[in-house]
Design a protein around this motif. Structure first.
Motif, PDB file in Angstrom:
ATOM      1  N   PRO A   1     -52.662  72.297 -77.409  1.00 51.94           N
ATOM      2  CA  PRO A   1     -52.692  71.351 -78.530  1.00 51.94           C
ATOM      3  C   PRO A   1     -53.413  70.060 -78.149  1.00 51.94           C
ATOM      4  O   PRO A   1     -53.773  69.835 -77.001  1.00 51.94           O
ATOM      5  CB  PRO A   1     -51.203  71.100 -78.792  1.00 51.94           C
ATOM      6  N   HIS A   2     -53.581  69.205 -79.155  1.00 47.74           N
ATOM      7  CA  HIS A   2     -54.196  67.903 -78.917  1.00 47.74           C
ATOM      8  C   HIS A   2     -53.358  67.100 -77.918  1.00 47.74           C
ATOM      9  O   HIS A   2     -52.128  67.195 -77.903  1.00 47.74           O
ATOM     10  CB  HIS A   2     -54.299  67.112 -80.218  1.00 47.74           C
ATOM     11  N   GLN A   3     -54.055  66.304 -77.131  1.00 45.17           N
ATOM     12  CA  GLN A   3     -53.392  65.404 -76.189  1.00 45.17           C
ATOM     13  C   GLN A   3     -54.000  64.016 -76.329  1.00 45.17           C
ATOM     14  O   GLN A   3     -55.209  63.873 -76.534  1.00 45.17           O
ATOM     15  CB  GLN A   3     -53.573  65.892 -74.745  1.00 45.17           C
TER      16      GLN A   3
ATOM     17  N   ILE B   1     -62.322  64.528 -78.566  1.00 50.65           N
ATOM     18  CA  ILE B   1     -62.447  64.454 -80.016  1.00 50.65           C
ATOM     19  C   ILE B   1     -62.774  63.025 -80.427  1.00 50.65           C
ATOM     20  O   ILE B   1     -63.691  62.787 -81.210  1.00 50.65           O
ATOM     21  CB  ILE B   1     -61.162  64.926 -80.710  1.00 50.65           C
ATOM     22  N   VAL B   2     -62.017  62.073 -79.916  1.00 57.32           N
ATOM     23  CA  VAL B   2     -62.298  60.648 -80.118  1.00 57.32           C
ATOM     24  C   VAL B   2     -62.003  59.933 -78.809  1.00 57.32           C
ATOM     25  O   VAL B   2     -60.955  60.164 -78.199  1.00 57.32           O
ATOM     26  CB  VAL B   2     -61.429  60.014 -81.228  1.00 57.32           C
ATOM     27  N   GLN B   3     -62.921  59.082 -78.396  1.00 54.34           N
ATOM     28  CA  GLN B   3     -62.661  58.213 -77.241  1.00 54.34           C
ATOM     29  C   GLN B   3     -63.086  56.811 -77.630  1.00 54.34           C
ATOM     30  O   GLN B   3     -64.228  56.593 -78.043  1.00 54.34           O
ATOM     31  CB  GLN B   3     -63.437  58.673 -76.012  1.00 54.34           C
TER      32      GLN B   3
ATOM     33  N   ASP C   1     -61.425  70.001 -85.562  1.00 53.50           N
ATOM     34  CA  ASP C   1     -62.108  68.907 -84.880  1.00 53.50           C
ATOM     35  C   ASP C   1     -63.606  68.877 -85.141  1.00 53.50           C
ATOM     36  O   ASP C   1     -64.240  67.831 -84.997  1.00 53.50           O
ATOM     37  CB  ASP C   1     -61.866  69.006 -83.364  1.00 53.50           C
ATOM     38  N   TYR C   2     -64.234  70.007 -85.494  1.00 48.05           N
ATOM     39  CA  TYR C   2     -65.675  70.044 -85.725  1.00 48.05           C
ATOM     40  C   TYR C   2     -66.078  69.318 -87.011  1.00 48.05           C
ATOM     41  O   TYR C   2     -67.238  68.988 -87.194  1.00 48.05           O
ATOM     42  CB  TYR C   2     -66.167  71.494 -85.823  1.00 48.05           C
ATOM     43  N   VAL C   3     -65.145  69.130 -87.922  1.00 45.24           N
ATOM     44  CA  VAL C   3     -65.478  68.564 -89.226  1.00 45.24           C
ATOM     45  C   VAL C   3     -65.572  67.048 -89.112  1.00 45.24           C
ATOM     46  O   VAL C   3     -64.581  66.356 -88.884  1.00 45.24           O
ATOM     47  CB  VAL C   3     -64.441  68.990 -90.281  1.00 45.24           C
TER      48      VAL C   3
ATOM     49  N   THR D   1     -64.357  61.667 -93.549  1.00 48.89           N
ATOM     50  CA  THR D   1     -63.239  62.540 -93.191  1.00 48.89           C
ATOM     51  C   THR D   1     -62.032  61.683 -92.832  1.00 48.89           C
ATOM     52  O   THR D   1     -62.170  60.582 -92.299  1.00 48.89           O
ATOM     53  CB  THR D   1     -63.555  63.450 -91.984  1.00 48.89           C
ATOM     54  N   ASN D   2     -60.858  62.212 -93.154  1.00 45.69           N
ATOM     55  CA  ASN D   2     -59.604  61.595 -92.745  1.00 45.69           C
ATOM     56  C   ASN D   2     -58.708  62.695 -92.173  1.00 45.69           C
ATOM     57  O   ASN D   2     -58.251  63.575 -92.907  1.00 45.69           O
ATOM     58  CB  ASN D   2     -58.919  60.915 -93.932  1.00 45.69           C
ATOM     59  N   HIS D   3     -58.497  62.648 -90.863  1.00 44.59           N
ATOM     60  CA  HIS D   3     -57.684  63.646 -90.166  1.00 44.59           C
ATOM     61  C   HIS D   3     -56.287  63.080 -89.908  1.00 44.59           C
ATOM     62  O   HIS D   3     -56.129  61.903 -89.568  1.00 44.59           O
ATOM     63  CB  HIS D   3     -58.306  63.989 -88.807  1.00 44.59           C
ATOM     64  N   THR D   4     -55.286  63.950 -90.045  1.00 40.74           N
ATOM     65  CA  THR D   4     -53.906  63.572 -89.744  1.00 40.74           C
ATOM     66  C   THR D   4     -53.283  64.633 -88.852  1.00 40.74           C
ATOM     67  O   THR D   4     -53.385  65.832 -89.139  1.00 40.74           O
ATOM     68  CB  THR D   4     -53.075  63.448 -91.026  1.00 40.74           C
TER      69      THR D   4
END
Length: 325
Positions: free
Chosen positions: A2-4, A69-71, A281-283, A307-310
């Motif tokens: 999963p995401h970390q 994914i985001v830094q 994550d690709y979107v 995009t808005n990811h939750t």
């Protein structure tokens, strides 16, 4: 896996995943960079929470299966008795907030100008497309992001296709629009088998409009009409919708190219759409989706505009807005 979520403070990396609440991240083609928000319990609110330091300008990294994914950098922290709400932006944030005065004299290509413009920020780079357009322009007191957008716009006028830019796995990527077409046959998680992400569209909405359409372009020079181009078919169908644009070039041929480029860009029905999806994550904004949603007519290729990811309780969802490609 999963995401970390990780925090880096004074060179020390700490995983926040077990104690973080909801994580959200978003982006838009109208802005450079991604924004990430999350909430942590206050260190004083519970004796069981691990102690660690967190400060403005610390680095936050959201990863999935080892891919960034985001830094970004922490820009805001809001404290209450029980929580800390944290906001961070990726490195392109600095291009939005920093201003300069810059002159390019036509002796360098767009690619060379972009590299020179980005040099003070030392942003890690994956790829910058080769753009041969020569840049001859003065940019007085403008943000770095405004200058970058204008350089890419000038390059676009020569090839008739947009250039997009974003951080990809922690590195800057600038390329032609076609390079960002998404294959929506994806794995939800490793080993799950592939499925079409767009089979799970919910809450689709679509709007079409001609209010921004322009089917006649006049290029002006010294407050006079210099050259003109129109789409007679579009004028006959929608009525005359005309735009005047100041000349930006040296010759009549330049003016005609400018008019044709503007007509190609503006002479179209504006079509916007939005819907909800399972998260992936690709979107990202600026990427292109091939959509087939017959109930509202969202059919064909669309550019993602935001995009808005939750991510909450291990469930990743997203809302995206799009426009016709």
């Amino acid at each position: 896996m999963p995401h970390q979520l990780f925090l880096t403070n004074n060179g020390k990396r700490i995983e926040l995943t077990p104690i973080v609440g909801q994580i959200t991240w978003s982006d838009s083609i109208e802005e450079l960079g991604q924004k990430l928000d999350f909430v942590l319990p206050s260190t004083a609110s519970t004796p069981y929470m691990p102690r660690f330091d967190m400060a403005l300008a610390d680095t936050i990294t959201l990863v999935n299966n080892g891919k960034i994914i985001v830094q970004g950098t922490i820009t805001d922290i809001a404290y209450t008795e029980k929580t800390r709400s944290v906001t961070c932006y990726d490195p392109l944030f600095y291009l939005n907030k920093s201003k300069t005065t810059k002159q390019f004299k036509g002796d360098k290509t767009a690619t060379a100008c972009i590299k020179e413009l980005l040099a003070p920020f030392k942003i890690p780079t994956q790829h910058i497309a080769e753009m041969k357009t020569r840049i001859d322009k003065i940019y007085p007191d403008q943000t770095y992001s405004e200058i970058l957008r204008d350089i890419l716009y000038q390059a676009k006028r020569e090839i008739g296709e947009d250039y997009r830019f974003q951080m990809e796995n922690g590195k800057l990527l600038i390329d032609r629009q076609y390079a960002f077409l998404i294959n929506t046959s994806l794995e939800l998680f490793q080993g799950s088998g592939k499925f079409d992400l767009l089979e799970f569209i919910s809450n689709p909405q679509r709007k079409v409009s001609i209010t921004e359409l322009r089917n006649s372009i006049v290029i002006t020079k010294d407050d006079q009409a210099y050259t003109h181009i129109a789409d007679t078919g579009s004028v006959g169908k929608y009525g005359l919708l005309q735009e005047t644009i100041p000349f930006d070039g040296n010759t009549l041929a330049d003016a005609k190219r400018q008019a044709l480029s503007a007509l190609q860009e503006l002479n179209r029905v504006n079509e916007e759409a939005s819907f909800d999806l399972l998260g992936h994550d690709y979107v990202r904004s600026g990427r292109v989706l091939q959509v087939n949603e017959p109930k509202t007519g969202i059919i064909g290729q669309y550019i993602i505009t935001s995009t808005n990811h939750t991510l909450a309780n291990g469930i990743h969802k997203m809302n995206i807005t799009l426009k016709r490609y």
